[in-house]
Scaffold this active site. Sequence first.
Site, mmCIF file in Angstrom:
data_model
loop_
_atom_site.group_PDB
_atom_site.id
_atom_site.type_symbol
_atom_site.label_atom_id
_atom_site.label_comp_id
_atom_site.label_asym_id
_atom_site.label_seq_id
_atom_site.Cartn_x
_atom_site.Cartn_y
_atom_site.Cartn_z
ATOM 1 N N SER A 58 -32.840 -35.363 -36.881
ATOM 2 C CA SER A 58 -32.646 -34.269 -35.928
ATOM 3 C C SER A 58 -31.299 -34.395 -35.235
ATOM 4 O O SER A 58 -30.629 -35.425 -35.297
ATOM 5 C CB SER A 58 -33.755 -34.303 -34.882
ATOM 6 O OG SER A 58 -33.525 -35.390 -34.009
ATOM 7 N N LYS A 59 -30.965 -33.320 -34.544
ATOM 8 C CA LYS A 59 -29.726 -33.287 -33.780
ATOM 9 C C LYS A 59 -29.713 -34.428 -32.750
ATOM 10 O O LYS A 59 -28.690 -35.055 -32.513
ATOM 11 C CB LYS A 59 -29.690 -31.920 -33.089
ATOM 12 C CG LYS A 59 -28.383 -31.588 -32.458
ATOM 13 C CD LYS A 59 -28.395 -30.153 -31.967
ATOM 14 C CE LYS A 59 -27.939 -30.138 -30.544
ATOM 15 N NZ LYS A 59 -28.218 -28.959 -29.800
ATOM 16 N N ARG A 60 -30.886 -34.678 -32.164
ATOM 17 C CA ARG A 60 -30.972 -35.739 -31.152
ATOM 18 C C ARG A 60 -30.653 -37.119 -31.722
ATOM 19 O O ARG A 60 -30.028 -37.946 -31.054
ATOM 20 C CB ARG A 60 -32.366 -35.749 -30.509
ATOM 21 C CG ARG A 60 -32.503 -34.687 -29.451
ATOM 22 C CD ARG A 60 -33.510 -35.087 -28.403
ATOM 23 N NE ARG A 60 -33.415 -36.500 -28.014
ATOM 24 C CZ ARG A 60 -34.438 -37.238 -27.639
ATOM 25 N NH1 ARG A 60 -35.651 -36.725 -27.603
ATOM 26 N NH2 ARG A 60 -34.267 -38.497 -27.271
#
Length: 512
Positions: free
Chosen positions: A266-268
């Site tokens: 994910s982006k996180r």
Amino acid sequence: MPDRKVRVRFAPSPTGPLHIGGVRTALYNYLFAKKHDGDFILRIEDTDKNRYVPGAESYILETFDWCGLPFDEGIIEGGEYGPYRQSERKGVYEQYAVKLVEEGKAYYAFDTPEALEEMRKQQESSGSSLTGYNHQSRKEMRNSLTLPPEAVEQLLDEEAHYVIRIKIPEDEEIHVRDEIRQDLVFQSSTLDDKVIFKSDRLPTYHLANVVDDYLMKITHVIRGEEWLPSLPLHVLLYTFLGWEEDMPAFAHLPLILKPTGKGKLSKRDGEKMGFPVFPLEWMDPETGEVSSGYKQEGYFPEAFINLLVMLGWNPGTAQEIFSLDEMVEAFSLDRVGRSGARFDPDKARWFNHQYLAKKDDQELANEYARILRDKKIEAEPSYIEKVVGLIKERADFVRDFWDQSFFFFQAPQEYDQKIVKKRWKQDSPEILKDLFPILEKTAPWERDVLEKNVKAFIEYKELGMGRVMIPVRLCLVGSGMGPDLFTIMEMIGREGTLDRIKKGIHEIPGEN
Ligand code: GLU
């Protein structure tokens, strides 16, 4: 596999920046197409107005320009099967939805949001394992299956708010074949009656996707695993529309997983661990938040493509570095794995390093010269090129060059205190002073001559190499790192070398 020209499509929805998983999907499509002398098509799936994000479409185009994966047909290239933007094909889909209704394979549903909510609550309170609008609940709802035909006619005449839902068979086995997962069976009783046509007279993803794949003569649908649950519905749509003969082959690609732990990358994860998950930098048009991109982080497009191809596919050999042509040659769907591919940020950098190390020094020097110019540093192109050749093995990116080579352009401003404490002895200034006349007299000022003279001095003084060379390195470089010291001396010249040694003698003990 249908016996016709291979045609594959990449079909992104412009709802934000493309995740690297999307680029990998496109890459596999490209490789498959080129391997089979087929066509690689870009189709923009933008029928969901609510999720449309400005800038997302041009981001997609820029990404593939940068990656060097050209489309044969698409919104820019055009082609026989256009338009390639679904929002420009609005008139195409309704006839198919209506045809399905007429043949009893789909139906009009007139339910209000309140009625749908009520249905959901009832299903929840009855603890039924089967939820949603399906072969059971549709019997209780307001649709063209439950209403008398005249009432349906009237509602349609009044232009009442309606959607068209597919009528999933009550109890059938749906057999589908996936090129990666082989034969799969779905029970129709577990599926719900998805909306295929919306009240805004636009198709949903499912209908538009299947209709366009058919009309664009797509032979292979290669897409992410998240679309696997939609596969039985798509297969049913092909069957209901009488297009079984033209049904494409399907291949669902494994997820790209987080570097550690469970789940999809994910982006996180990228933000936490400091690596990009998008090909290009992206600024969210609403929040202004900027996410980093591979391009801006200094990845070469060839390295980016190479690291992506290895996330889910393996060549069956130990080879890891592939040019695009080699990838086309080696690629096949049967070497795509079923289980998720773990993303490794160190490995990603390693790929870039491999490409950097193989790049032409002059090309790299041109890029580095821009960075130097920003720092107001003037140097001859040939000098920069030589520097690049000496340090590129130690760098993953051109942006690392400065840290690896600043001392070729300026004297160190500080000295690594760890090395100073360990290796700068009380007699170091004295030893360096004794070395002075040797350096002053060395001629010609060349690496090999310097080495010979300095080594002779060390031997004559009966000192260890480290006693002399490490303090000299501290003075010239500021730390214990860097390429061959005699080469550095040759490059920075006699004056530069002597000045830095003097400066070191003067400044280093002071820091102790
Ligand atoms: N528009 C879908 C997406 O955004 C396409 C999925 C497919 O390839 O069928 O991923």
